[in-house]
Every structure is written in structure tokens, then in C-alpha cells.
Design an enzyme around this catalytic site. Sequence first.
Site, PDB file in Angstrom:
ATOM      1  N   ARG A 255       0.875  -1.194  -0.150  1.00 59.35           N
ATOM      2  CA  ARG A 255      -0.024  -0.518   0.091  1.00 59.35           C
ATOM      3  C   ARG A 255       1.193   1.438   0.055  1.00 59.35           C
ATOM      4  NH1 ARG A 255      -4.197  -1.553   4.877  1.00 59.35           N
ATOM      5  NH2 ARG A 255      -1.980  -2.783   5.214  1.00 59.35           N
ATOM      6  N   GLY A 256       1.969   1.121   0.315  1.00 62.77           N
ATOM      7  CA  GLY A 256       2.866   2.290   0.020  1.00 62.77           C
ATOM      8  C   GLY A 256       3.372   3.416  -0.530  1.00 62.77           C
ATOM      9  N   GLU A 310       7.288   1.977  -6.650  1.00 61.42           N
ATOM     10  CA  GLU A 310       8.070   1.782  -5.285  1.00 61.42           C
ATOM     11  C   GLU A 310       8.098   3.303  -4.594  1.00 61.42           C
ATOM     12  OE1 GLU A 310       7.195  -0.087  -2.297  1.00 61.42           O
ATOM     13  OE2 GLU A 310       8.673  -1.687  -2.745  1.00 61.42           O
ATOM     14  N   ASP A 311       7.183   2.993  -3.279  1.00 67.79           N
ATOM     15  CA  ASP A 311       7.748   4.378  -2.628  1.00 67.79           C
ATOM     16  C   ASP A 311       8.791   4.400  -1.694  1.00 67.79           C
ATOM     17  OD1 ASP A 311       7.514   1.800  -0.637  1.00 67.79           O
ATOM     18  OD2 ASP A 311       5.778   2.809   0.631  1.00 67.79           O
ATOM     19  N   ASP A 314      14.153  -0.449   0.976  1.00 66.20           N
ATOM     20  CA  ASP A 314      16.073  -1.262   1.524  1.00 66.20           C
ATOM     21  C   ASP A 314      16.603  -1.927   1.890  1.00 66.20           C
ATOM     22  OD1 ASP A 314      12.985  -2.088   2.702  1.00 66.20           O
ATOM     23  OD2 ASP A 314      12.943  -1.190   4.323  1.00 66.20           O
ATOM     24  N   THR A 318      11.813  -7.948  -1.158  1.00 65.84           N
ATOM     25  CA  THR A 318      10.255  -7.616  -1.737  1.00 65.84           C
ATOM     26  C   THR A 318      10.267  -7.479  -3.264  1.00 65.84           C
ATOM     27  OG1 THR A 318       9.271  -7.406   0.752  1.00 65.84           O
ATOM     28  CG2 THR A 318       7.903  -5.963  -1.072  1.00 65.84           C
ATOM     29  N   LYS A 342      17.179   3.292   0.501  1.00 63.71           N
ATOM     30  CA  LYS A 342      17.755   3.349   1.548  1.00 63.71           C
ATOM     31  C   LYS A 342      18.836   2.244   1.136  1.00 63.71           C
ATOM     32  CE  LYS A 342      15.298   3.357   5.238  1.00 63.71           C
ATOM     33  NZ  LYS A 342      14.701   2.630   6.763  1.00 63.71           N
ATOM     34  N   ASP A 370       4.365   4.019   6.210  1.00 66.47           N
ATOM     35  CA  ASP A 370       3.748   3.904   7.405  1.00 66.47           C
ATOM     36  C   ASP A 370       4.325   3.393   7.953  1.00 66.47           C
ATOM     37  OD1 ASP A 370       1.904   0.777   8.206  1.00 66.47           O
ATOM     38  OD2 ASP A 370       3.243   1.068   6.358  1.00 66.47           O
TER      39      ASP A 370
END
Length: 388
Positions: A255-256, A310-311, A314, A318, A342, A370
Site C-alpha cells: 500500500r505504500g 515503489e515508495d 531498503d 520484496t 535506503k 506507515d
Amino acid sequence: MDTEEDMAFMRLALEEAKEALRKGEVPVGAVLVAPEGKVLARAHNLRETLKEPTAHAEILALREGAKRLGAWRLLGCTLYVSKEPCPMCAAAAVAARIKRLVFGCLDERAGGAVSLYRIPTDQRLNHRGSFGQGSWPRSPPRSSGSSSRADAEDGEVPEWLIGAVSKTAVGATPPGVRIPPSPPMCPPPEAFPVYPAGRLWYHMVIFPKGGFSLLVIGKPLLTPRQIQEKVQELAQRVNETYEGTQHLVAVAILRGAFMFFADLLRHIKVPLVVDFIAVSSYVKTDTTGEVRVHCDLREDIRGKDVLLVEDIVDTGITLNYLRERLLQREPRSLRICALLDKKERRVVDVPLDFVGFQVPNVYLVGYGLDYDNQFRNLPYIAEFKKAT
């Protein structure tokens, strides 16, 4: 006074706000604290009860404090308010020579300290010097040779801690924190005009059965303006890359990425279709290392150009999993666009075609990011820290 003490006094102000709500008043509470840390006065709104138009929590607290001290000048005192003071109360704080103001949620319709007016730092006011020129991260420009009268009299520049406590009433949804626009009379914002770097922003939820949860959002990292400028820059690069493409499929990783995805698409000019894939690998601030797909693509991407949005990247676990999964469906091309990278956290090396910002190894919230599914609606991105 450190942040823990500020939080403790803010809790007292919120207790007063809850008492006001119980009496059918607008839920605003205030606490006046002496320089040595002693509570001089506690008050809450009593306009309806007293039938008195000036019976605001701040005014009542200032009156009681002046009565106890035997002086109208409340030098060195701190005023804690659960909500941004209205123009009347902000002006009263100026007149009382309050050294520090700590307030909660912003009042975009009637705020007199930040949202609509910035009375405490208005250079036209006779007593504005009482607050010094250090109320914001950067002092407003002054003519050469000028000086602050308060700096000369008090010998120090007073601090203001302007927190953003998002306090919700019973049954309401936490509205989060919004950065208000800067009025024309004020100096234009350079970075974070409201919240000094290093300060903490608060997000508070009051539960229906009493009590509250206090979460702390740490130092802001990216402003809404910085984010939108970067989004437009990324969209321009996407437009150049896919110029002439007839079969582009833009895929948001939920959801990001939903907020970043929506803003990005507004600036993409090439024809495209939209699809979504929902995955999870985090529980609160910790990654489980296990990727779960909750909702797969509906579009057939075979032979088509795919832009995966993608938001934040890191560990890369995923994203690498999704990339391999989608490549098995034989798209014509597959590129990845990420707002945040990141690198310090990287475990799996994933090729990124479009990257917005390199960010430090801290937990971030806001703009789709979030903590336990909270703070996604914030228009900025900030470091997240949980209060004790």
C-alpha cells in the site's frame, strides 16, 4: 526543559481538554508552567459555561498565573495548549511576555500562531521582541544594524517548541499533521518554516474509554514541496524513456506507493494502463523477511513495457521477489521507479531505473509510508520514533 517534560505538561493540557469536552465545551486545555518547572495554572475552555466570550483556556490560564505571581509579566514561563491558539490568545501570550509556547494540533480555520496568522513573530507588533528572533529555524530578514530589543534586555533568544499533536475526539479518525501555508506577510519558507529541525512532532490518539496513545514523529526529512518537485522530475525522465511507447503498464506496489503513484501518473504524458499488486513484509517497524502477495495483477503484461512503482527500497527483498515474479510473465521490458532508496539496508541488489532521494537508515513515515498502518496521509516524510 527537555522533550519528556514537555510531553508530560502536554498530557496535562490534554486532560484539561477532555474535561472541557465533558462539559460540552470546545475541547481545548492549557497549562502555564513557571521557569523552574512548577505548574502555575491549569484551565480549559469555559465560554459556554460562563457565557463569557474571552473564557478561552489560554486566557484563563494566563489570568490565574498572573494572579498567583502577582505580576502581569509572565517572564520565563511556558504555555502549553492542546490546540493552536486563536489570534486573541496568541496576542495575549505576546502581551504576557510568555517565553515558550508549546501547542498541539493546528487550527487551519482560526490559528493565530501559525496557520492563519503568525502573531508571535509579526514584526509590526510593538512587543514582538519579547519572543526574540529565534522563534523559527531561521530569523526573518532584518535591516543592517538592527537588533532585537528583547535580545538586549533578556540576554538570550527564547526557544519555542511548536509541536503538532493530532488529537482526535472519541470515535474520530486521526487526521494526522498538515503543514500550513505561509501567509504573504511572513518570510517565504526555506525548508521547514513551522517546526525547527531536531524538534519532535507528536501524534496523539484519545481512546473512547479513556487514556491516550502518544507516538512521536521525529525530525522532518522531506517537505511536500521537495517531494512534488522530485515527482515531476521523475515523471519527466519516465516520459523521455517511454516516448513512443504504445503499451505501457504502470504498476503500483501497495500500500505504500499509492500516494507517490497517483502524483507520478498526473505528470506522465505517454498512454498507459494502471494496475496494482499488494504485498507485505513488515510488522510495525520490523521486516519479517517473508513476502506475501495479497493482490496480484489483473493485466496481462506479456510483450508490454512495465513500470513498477515503489515508495521505498531498503533491503530489496520484496522488490527483488516482485521483479522475478513479473519477469516470468515475459514483459517486453521491466523498469523500476522508487521515490526513496535506503542503500544502507540493502540485502539484495535490485536494479533501479528511476530514483528520487537517497535516504538515511532511519524508519520513515508519511506520504504513503506507515507505522502499523498509521501516518500514511501525512503530506511530508519524517523520521519516526515511538515514545516511551
